[in-house]
Design a protein around this motif. Structure first.
Motif, PDB file in Angstrom:
ATOM      1  N   THR A  37       9.903  74.411  25.704  1.00 14.20           N
ATOM      2  CA  THR A  37       8.842  73.534  26.207  1.00 14.20           C
ATOM      3  C   THR A  37       8.049  74.198  27.323  1.00 14.20           C
ATOM      4  O   THR A  37       8.327  75.332  27.719  1.00 14.20           O
ATOM      5  CB  THR A  37       9.432  72.169  26.662  1.00 14.20           C
ATOM      6  OG1 THR A  37       8.366  71.226  26.844  1.00 14.20           O
ATOM      7  CG2 THR A  37      10.218  72.312  27.956  1.00 14.20           C
ATOM      8  N   CYS A  38       7.044  73.467  27.789  1.00 19.27           N
ATOM      9  CA  CYS A  38       6.138  73.984  28.817  1.00 19.27           C
ATOM     10  C   CYS A  38       6.792  73.974  30.195  1.00 19.27           C
ATOM     11  O   CYS A  38       7.703  73.199  30.469  1.00 19.27           O
ATOM     12  CB  CYS A  38       4.869  73.133  28.834  1.00 19.27           C
ATOM     13  SG  CYS A  38       3.580  73.742  29.953  1.00 19.27           S
ATOM     14  N   MET A  39       6.263  74.819  31.075  1.00 16.02           N
ATOM     15  CA  MET A  39       6.768  74.867  32.448  1.00 16.02           C
ATOM     16  C   MET A  39       6.241  73.721  33.306  1.00 16.02           C
ATOM     17  O   MET A  39       6.636  73.585  34.475  1.00 16.02           O
ATOM     18  CB  MET A  39       6.347  76.188  33.093  1.00 16.02           C
ATOM     19  CG  MET A  39       4.854  76.334  33.321  1.00 16.02           C
ATOM     20  SD  MET A  39       4.522  77.978  33.993  1.00 16.02           S
ATOM     21  CE  MET A  39       2.775  77.827  34.397  1.00 16.02           C
ATOM     22  N   ASP A  40       5.385  72.877  32.746  1.00 12.96           N
ATOM     23  CA  ASP A  40       4.769  71.786  33.500  1.00 12.96           C
ATOM     24  C   ASP A  40       5.776  71.047  34.385  1.00 12.96           C
ATOM     25  O   ASP A  40       6.848  70.629  33.919  1.00 12.96           O
ATOM     26  CB  ASP A  40       4.095  70.801  32.530  1.00 12.96           C
ATOM     27  CG  ASP A  40       3.146  69.871  33.257  1.00 12.96           C
ATOM     28  OD1 ASP A  40       3.632  69.022  34.038  1.00 12.96           O
ATOM     29  OD2 ASP A  40       1.930  69.984  33.055  1.00 12.96           O
ATOM     30  N   ALA A  41       5.421  70.876  35.653  1.00 19.87           N
ATOM     31  CA  ALA A  41       6.330  70.283  36.641  1.00 19.87           C
ATOM     32  C   ALA A  41       6.625  68.806  36.380  1.00 19.87           C
ATOM     33  O   ALA A  41       7.558  68.245  36.968  1.00 19.87           O
ATOM     34  CB  ALA A  41       5.741  70.448  38.045  1.00 19.87           C
ATOM     35  N   ALA A  62       4.531  78.899  30.066  1.00 15.93           N
ATOM     36  CA  ALA A  62       3.260  78.187  30.138  1.00 15.93           C
ATOM     37  C   ALA A  62       2.844  77.770  28.732  1.00 15.93           C
ATOM     38  O   ALA A  62       2.595  78.623  27.872  1.00 15.93           O
ATOM     39  CB  ALA A  62       2.190  79.057  30.784  1.00 15.93           C
ATOM     40  N   GLY A  63       2.835  76.481  28.478  1.00 15.95           N
ATOM     41  CA  GLY A  63       2.434  75.953  27.183  1.00 15.95           C
ATOM     42  C   GLY A  63       3.588  75.688  26.224  1.00 15.95           C
ATOM     43  O   GLY A  63       3.404  75.071  25.189  1.00 15.95           O
ATOM     44  N   GLY A  64       4.785  76.174  26.542  1.00 16.24           N
ATOM     45  CA  GLY A  64       5.905  76.028  25.595  1.00 16.24           C
ATOM     46  C   GLY A  64       5.621  76.796  24.321  1.00 16.24           C
ATOM     47  O   GLY A  64       6.020  76.380  23.225  1.00 16.24           O
ATOM     48  N   HIS A  90       5.584  70.210  23.145  1.00 13.84           N
ATOM     49  CA  HIS A  90       4.405  70.382  23.986  1.00 13.84           C
ATOM     50  C   HIS A  90       4.120  69.016  24.616  1.00 13.84           C
ATOM     51  O   HIS A  90       4.870  68.069  24.400  1.00 13.84           O
ATOM     52  CB  HIS A  90       3.218  70.867  23.164  1.00 13.84           C
ATOM     53  CG  HIS A  90       3.359  72.301  22.708  1.00 13.84           C
ATOM     54  ND1 HIS A  90       2.285  73.051  22.313  1.00 13.84           N
ATOM     55  CD2 HIS A  90       4.445  73.106  22.569  1.00 13.84           C
ATOM     56  CE1 HIS A  90       2.704  74.259  21.949  1.00 13.84           C
ATOM     57  NE2 HIS A  90       4.006  74.320  22.103  1.00 13.84           N
ATOM     58  N   HIS A  91       3.039  68.909  25.382  1.00 12.76           N
ATOM     59  CA  HIS A  91       2.838  67.639  26.093  1.00 12.76           C
ATOM     60  C   HIS A  91       1.367  67.325  26.314  1.00 12.76           C
ATOM     61  O   HIS A  91       0.511  68.209  26.213  1.00 12.76           O
ATOM     62  CB  HIS A  91       3.568  67.706  27.434  1.00 12.76           C
ATOM     63  CG  HIS A  91       2.987  68.739  28.363  1.00 12.76           C
ATOM     64  ND1 HIS A  91       2.081  68.419  29.349  1.00 12.76           N
ATOM     65  CD2 HIS A  91       3.160  70.084  28.429  1.00 12.76           C
ATOM     66  CE1 HIS A  91       1.740  69.531  29.995  1.00 12.76           C
ATOM     67  NE2 HIS A  91       2.371  70.552  29.454  1.00 12.76           N
ATOM     68  N   THR A  92       1.117  66.073  26.660  1.00 11.03           N
ATOM     69  CA  THR A  92      -0.247  65.631  26.950  1.00 11.03           C
ATOM     70  C   THR A  92      -0.713  66.275  28.251  1.00 11.03           C
ATOM     71  O   THR A  92       0.100  66.644  29.103  1.00 11.03           O
ATOM     72  CB  THR A  92      -0.283  64.099  27.132  1.00 11.03           C
ATOM     73  OG1 THR A  92       0.611  63.749  28.210  1.00 11.03           O
ATOM     74  CG2 THR A  92       0.142  63.368  25.852  1.00 11.03           C
ATOM     75  N   ASP A  93      -2.009  66.418  28.389  1.00 11.46           N
ATOM     76  CA  ASP A  93      -2.624  66.917  29.624  1.00 11.46           C
ATOM     77  C   ASP A  93      -2.123  68.317  30.008  1.00 11.46           C
ATOM     78  O   ASP A  93      -1.941  68.623  31.191  1.00 11.46           O
ATOM     79  CB  ASP A  93      -2.345  65.923  30.770  1.00 11.46           C
ATOM     80  CG  ASP A  93      -3.247  66.131  31.977  1.00 11.46           C
ATOM     81  OD1 ASP A  93      -4.421  66.500  31.764  1.00 11.46           O
ATOM     82  OD2 ASP A  93      -2.781  65.941  33.118  1.00 11.46           O
ATOM     83  N   CYS A  94      -1.880  69.156  29.001  1.00 11.91           N
ATOM     84  CA  CYS A  94      -1.369  70.507  29.295  1.00 11.91           C
ATOM     85  C   CYS A  94      -2.491  71.394  29.842  1.00 11.91           C
ATOM     86  O   CYS A  94      -3.576  71.451  29.279  1.00 11.91           O
ATOM     87  CB  CYS A  94      -0.763  71.154  28.049  1.00 11.91           C
ATOM     88  SG  CYS A  94       0.037  72.753  28.411  1.00 11.91           S
ATOM     89  N   GLY A  95      -2.182  72.077  30.931  1.00 10.62           N
ATOM     90  CA  GLY A  95      -3.159  72.962  31.555  1.00 10.62           C
ATOM     91  C   GLY A  95      -3.596  74.115  30.670  1.00 10.62           C
ATOM     92  O   GLY A  95      -4.659  74.703  30.878  1.00 10.62           O
ATOM     93  N   MET A  96      -2.795  74.437  29.673  1.00  8.80           N
ATOM     94  CA  MET A  96      -3.117  75.564  28.800  1.00  8.80           C
ATOM     95  C   MET A  96      -4.359  75.325  27.943  1.00  8.80           C
ATOM     96  O   MET A  96      -4.914  76.262  27.373  1.00  8.80           O
ATOM     97  CB  MET A  96      -1.930  75.878  27.889  1.00  8.80           C
ATOM     98  CG  MET A  96      -0.753  76.469  28.620  1.00  8.80           C
ATOM     99  SD  MET A  96      -1.102  78.083  29.338  1.00  8.80           S
ATOM    100  CE  MET A  96      -0.999  79.112  27.865  1.00  8.80           C
TER     101      MET A  96
END
Ligand SMILES: [Zn+2]
Length: 193
Positions: A37-41, A62-64, A90-96
């Motif tokens: 998965t993504c590194m999103d905090a 980053a991005g998973g 993956h997830h919503t509102d991903c910075g990637m």
């Protein structure tokens, strides 16, 4: 604010270690699964999926994305540590999805300082340390997160070192509700053979 993290982390860990009573577990994950998965905090993968310490592998970037290095970890996870199911989340509102390869190259060539997003795209504060080495990295950006899940599941599925018997599930995680939604197209591609 951010430079207080050294003091915060070292202090917090002293308390954590003082109360730690979950040592002595074996290396192989008890639930025999791996999560990419993504590194999103805003995501705590084990918490969101109901796993405890020692239960599953969690591979993050980053991005998973199913990068070469993510696949390296997944192969080790199965081949040496016995995991039998993979999740790509993956997830919503991903910075990637907020930049592309060209933008990242341009920002890094301008400086290594933190850029800021704005209505007209990213702007760089400039500086003396810009580098064109950004073009040597594939930043693995994407436009559509659900499409990217499918692409990543496909990449893992088709890798010659990932056995067909491992099911690979594709999911989207909503960072505002905590809800997981399966990406059917991805899971269909990831189905065990
Ligand atoms: Zn993300």
């Amino acid at each position: 604010m951010s430079n207080d993290n050294y003091a915060h982390a070292t202090r917090a860990n002293a308390d954590y270690a003082a109360g730690f009573d979950r040592g002595g577990k074996p290396i192989p994950p008890a639930k025999q699964a791996a999560i990419l998965t993504c590194m999103d905090a805003r995501i705590i993968p084990t918490e969101a999926l109901g796993y405890e310490l020692g239960d599953v592998h969690v591979i993050r970037n980053a991005g998973g994305r199913a990068s070469d290095d993510a696949i390296r970890s997944l192969v080790i996870s199965h081949k040496l540590l016995g995991t039998k199911e993979f999740f790509v989340i993956h997830h919503t509102d991903c910075g990637m999805a907020l930049f592309d390869q060209e933008t990242m190259e341009r920002l890094l060539a301008s400086s290594l300082n933190t850029a800021t997003p704005g209505p007209d795209g990213w702007s760089d504060p400039g500086g003396s340390d810009g580098s064109d080495a950004g073009k040597d990295v594939d930043w693995l950006t994407f436009k559509d997160a659900a499409d990217a899940v499918t692409e990543d599941v496909k990449r893992v599925r088709e890798h010659p070192l990932v056995p067909g018997r491992i099911p690979i599930y594709g999911f989207m995680y909503d960072v505002d509700t905590g809800k997981l939604t399966e990406i059917e197209a991805a899971s269909a591609i990831g189905k065990a053979r």
